[in-house]
Every structure is written in structure tokens, then in C-alpha cells.
Design an enzyme around this catalytic site. Structure first.
Site, PDB file in Angstrom:
ATOM      1  N   PHE A 128      30.121  46.189  19.852  1.00  8.17           N
ATOM      2  CA  PHE A 128      30.357  46.740  18.742  1.00  8.17           C
ATOM      3  C   PHE A 128      30.018  45.717  17.498  1.00  8.17           C
ATOM      4  O   PHE A 128      30.302  44.464  17.587  1.00  8.17           O
ATOM      5  CB  PHE A 128      31.947  47.167  18.433  1.00  8.17           C
ATOM      6  CG  PHE A 128      32.267  47.560  16.889  1.00  8.17           C
ATOM      7  CD1 PHE A 128      32.042  48.981  16.767  1.00  8.17           C
ATOM      8  CD2 PHE A 128      32.628  46.871  15.744  1.00  8.17           C
ATOM      9  CE1 PHE A 128      32.374  49.403  15.453  1.00  8.17           C
ATOM     10  CE2 PHE A 128      32.771  47.521  14.698  1.00  8.17           C
ATOM     11  CZ  PHE A 128      32.809  48.825  14.635  1.00  8.17           C
ATOM     12  N   ASP A 214      27.263  37.180  17.658  1.00  8.59           N
ATOM     13  CA  ASP A 214      28.341  37.962  16.595  1.00  8.59           C
ATOM     14  C   ASP A 214      29.675  37.267  16.872  1.00  8.59           C
ATOM     15  O   ASP A 214      30.222  37.591  17.891  1.00  8.59           O
ATOM     16  CB  ASP A 214      28.031  39.442  17.024  1.00  8.59           C
ATOM     17  CG  ASP A 214      29.125  40.222  16.252  1.00  8.59           C
ATOM     18  OD1 ASP A 214      30.250  39.612  15.436  1.00  8.59           O
ATOM     19  OD2 ASP A 214      29.111  41.423  16.182  1.00  8.59           O
ATOM     20  N   LYS A 243      35.608  38.604   9.116  1.00  7.92           N
ATOM     21  CA  LYS A 243      37.105  38.637   9.401  1.00  7.92           C
ATOM     22  C   LYS A 243      37.996  37.561   8.996  1.00  7.92           C
ATOM     23  O   LYS A 243      38.337  37.364   7.866  1.00  7.92           O
ATOM     24  CB  LYS A 243      37.246  39.032  10.653  1.00  7.92           C
ATOM     25  CG  LYS A 243      36.914  40.422  11.155  1.00  7.92           C
ATOM     26  CD  LYS A 243      37.244  40.663  12.822  1.00  7.92           C
ATOM     27  CE  LYS A 243      36.811  42.026  13.010  1.00  7.92           C
ATOM     28  NZ  LYS A 243      37.655  43.222  12.296  1.00  7.92           N
TER      29      LYS A 243
END
Length: 394
Positions: A128, A214, A243
Site C-alpha cells: 500500500f 516506503d 504519519k
């Protein structure tokens, strides 16, 4: 609930109005233990005094000027992050998807500068990377891609965790990069073999590819190191963050070194809001706090504590197929869909998440106490045992 919002979320029937540390209170005054941290965002918990002070101070000085001008706080943050990651340059944006978009543009531009007309990036099944069209196309989840075709071309997909599948592509002259999560988040807290990232690093070096990692969910201390890739001894060419970097204030970052660090020039990429004084002041405070309180190392110990406790309670349970973790990134996989556990958790006063349909995902704040860690362990084990009683027939 209101009809004025687009119907893009199956929202739970609760609204929060206050938080402190790892605790939240809803509009009815009920208290909850937060074991998801806004999906790995609020690593320092809610209303952290240092973050609150930084936000208030900077908001009273200057919020936004745009990247048409120098932003000294952005320069300080870039220096801090690149030094910590062993990188050279940073691009700041507003989200993880945008950070990955920047990484993909770096890969594409690198390919074109090498004379490759249609450069390809190797991506992983079950991954993702975001919901923009390019990051959605890079993502390995057909369910969330459905209805948004045609997808962006230029991706070569292989199984996640399988370095041999990547090795089989090293003779391809149209490939320029590999994009990988060191641990899958939405894909179910997948923890790869210990040699996975080191092998990808070696393969990229052999083939002349960029290794792009990532770290949007794994970064900023969650896995026991400031960056999960550092914990494996691997330094990527491109590293993306978001985040936990802003503890709730939207910020993303794309870090790069070597050839990748100089590939984007004036006019080739940009952002209106990215790297504002407000978000950079906050992110610097987050990094200061992580360092001062040694929170990455503590996350490693707390993650072991919770995972060991869950194993003590649930290993041998017929419905539990795996318990995976690195630091405070923990997944308990069941042999059946278990999304109902999220609502059961609300009723029990704990916020949890289920991803990949069968994996209870725990991403608590890094500042939880030992007692709160034990409460998470006990409550989650109770929820699973009540949902799938050990003696039931399947």
C-alpha cells in the site's frame, strides 16, 4: 452523522473530543485506550505538551509563506532528517501519498535521463503506497484499484518478501527502481525474512536501480529504530516519510541521496502547503522528543512486551494463525475475517484496527506506559478469545 460528507468511510459510531497521552474521551465522556494512534500518526500520543507548545508558539508567529521563499525551519528539518537517515536532500509535502508520488517522479525522471523511454518501477503484491492515481497503481491491492482504471502504467509487480522474484528481473533494461515497504501496514503487518532488504539493496546495486523504501508507517521510531531500514543495516536511495513525523499535523517527506538527490530541479516538482513553518516546527519538536525520551528503543521493548504477552495467551489458539511484530507495529492474524472485533473493541474501551480482513493491527503511541501495554495485551486477547472461543468447532 451528516449527508454533507462524501460517503468514502464506513465510520464507527463514536466521536472524540479530547485526548491526553494514549487516552481519548468521546462526546459522551467515555474513556478509551488508543491502540491505533490515528493509524500510526500520533506516536507521542494526544495533546503532548511539547507538541502543543510548539504548535501554539509557531501559530502565533508565522503559519505559511509558500516555497517561493526560504523557510529556515524547513532547512533545519531537512538537515536533521537527512543526517539521521544518511541521505542528502529532502522534499517536504503534506502526506505519505505525496511523498511516494515524489519518489515515483524521481524514478521516472532518472529513467528518462538514462535514455529509457518507458521506465518501470518494481512494486510488491499486497503493498500500500497511497490513493492518488500513481500511488494507487503502485499499490498491490486490486480491491482498492477497482473502479479507477485505467491505472498508471510503468509498474512491474512481484510477491512481497520474495527477493528471488526481484533477482529474476535484473536483466531488464527498462527497470530503474524498486519501491518496497520494509514491513507491510495495510497488507497485514507482514515482517519479511531478515535478509530481505539487504538482498534488495545488493540487487539494486548490481542492476543500477534505485532502492526506494516506503517508511510512511514504519518510520519515526515505531519499529524500534528511527527508520525500519536502518534496523536492517540498509541505506536506501530514496526514503519516504509521513504519519508520525507530525504527530497529527499533516507532513510528508521524500529523502534522497546520490543520483536521486539531484534529479529534480526548479519547476520539475512542487507543493503549495508542504514544509510550512508550522509543520516543520512541529516535526522538529517530535524529533527532539523522540531523542530526549529514547522512544524508538522503548518502542522496541514495549512491542516485545505486548507481542510476548499475546503469544503467551494466544499461541495454540486454533483461530490464531500468526502473531507478527517489530516494535510497536503488531499484527495478530486469524483464520477468518474479523472486522467485527473493531466494534467489540469500542465496547471494551479500546481502539484497534483490522486490516487485510483477518489481521488485528495494533499501532499504539510510543509513549504508552508498561501498564497500558499490559492492558492492550489483556484486552485484545480477551476480545479474540470471545470472538473465536478456543473450544469451538470450525
Amino acid at each position: 452523522m451528516t449527508d454533507a460528507l462524501m460517503d468514502t468511510y464506513a465510520r464507527l459510531p463514536v466521536a472524540f473530543e479530547e485526548g491526553r497521552g494514549a487516552r481519548l474521551w468521546d462526546t459522551e465522556g467515555r474513556e478509551y485506550l488508543d491502540a491505533i494512534a490515528g493509524i500510526a500518526v500520533c506516536g507521542l500520543g494526544h495533546a503532548h505538551p511539547a507538541v502543543t507548545a510548539a504548535l501554539c508558539d509557531q501559530a502565533g508567529r508565522l503559519v505559511h509563506t509558500s516555497n517561493l521563499y526560504r523557510i529556515p525551519l524547513q532547512e533545519r528539518l531537512a538537515q536533521r532528517l537527512t543526517a539521521a537517515a544518511g541521505m542528502e536532500r529532502a522534499f517536504f509535502c503534506n502526506s505519505g501519498a505525496e511523498a511516494n508520488e515524489a519518489a515515483l517522479k524521481i524514478a521516472r525522471r532518472t529513467g528518462h535521463q538514462r535514455g529509457i523511454a518507458e521506465p518501470k518501477v518494481v512494486v510488491m503484491e499486497g503493498s500500500f503506497h497511497g490513493r492518488t492515481l500513481a500511488t494507487l497503481s503502485a499499490t498491490g491491492n486490486p480491491a482498492i484499484q477497482s473502479g479507477f482504471e485505467p491505472l498508471v502504467a510503468g509498474f512491474e509487480r512481484v510477491p512481497w518478501g520474495d527477493a528471488d522474484a526481484v533477482a529474476a528481473l535484473t536483466d531488464r533494461e527498462d527497470i530503474v527502481a524498486v519501491l518496497v515497504e520494509p514491513i507491510t501496514g495495510e497488507g497485514g503487518v507482514g515482517v519479511p525474512p531478515a535478509d530481505y532488504l539487504p538482498r534488495l539493496r545488493a540487487l539494486c546495486d548490481e542492476a543500477g536501480w534505485l532502492l526506494m523504501v516506503d517508511e510512511i508507517q514504519t518510520g519515526i521510531g515505531r519499529t524500534g529504530d528511527l527508520f525500519a531500514s536502518l534496523g536492517t543495516g540498509v541505506r536506501p536511495d530514496v526514503l519516504t516519510l509521513a504519519k508520525g513525523l507530525g504527530n497529527g499535523v499533516p507532513i510528508g517527506a521524500c529523502l534522497a541521496r546520490g543520483e536521486a538527490a539531484g534529479i529534480l530541479g526548479p519547476g520539475s516538482h512542487g507543493t503549495t502547503f508542504g514544509g510550512s513553518p508550522l509543520v516543520c516546527a512541529t516535526a522538529l519538536t517530535v524529533l527532539d522528543t523522540l531523542e530526549a525520551e529514547a522512544l524508538p528503543a522503548r518502542a522496541g521493548k514495549l512491542g516485545d512486551r505486548i507481542a510476548d504477552g499475546l503469544r503467551a495467551r494466544l499461541e495454540g489458539h486454533p483461530a490464531v494463525t500468526a502473531i507478527r511484530h517489530r516494535g510497536l507495529m503488531i499484527g495478530v492474524e486469524l483464520d477468518r475475517p474479523c472486522k467485527e472485533l473493531v466494534k467489540h473493541g469500542l465496547e471494551a474501551g479500546i481502539l484497534i484496527n483490522v486490516t487485510a480482513e483477518r489481521v488485528v493491527r495494533l499501532l499504539p503511541p510510543l509513549i504508552i506506559s508498561d501498564a497500558e501495554a499490559d492492558t492492550i495485551t489483556t484486552t485484545v486477547a480477551d476480545l479474540i478469545e470471545a470472538f473465536a472461543p478456543p473450544g469451538e468447532s470450525t
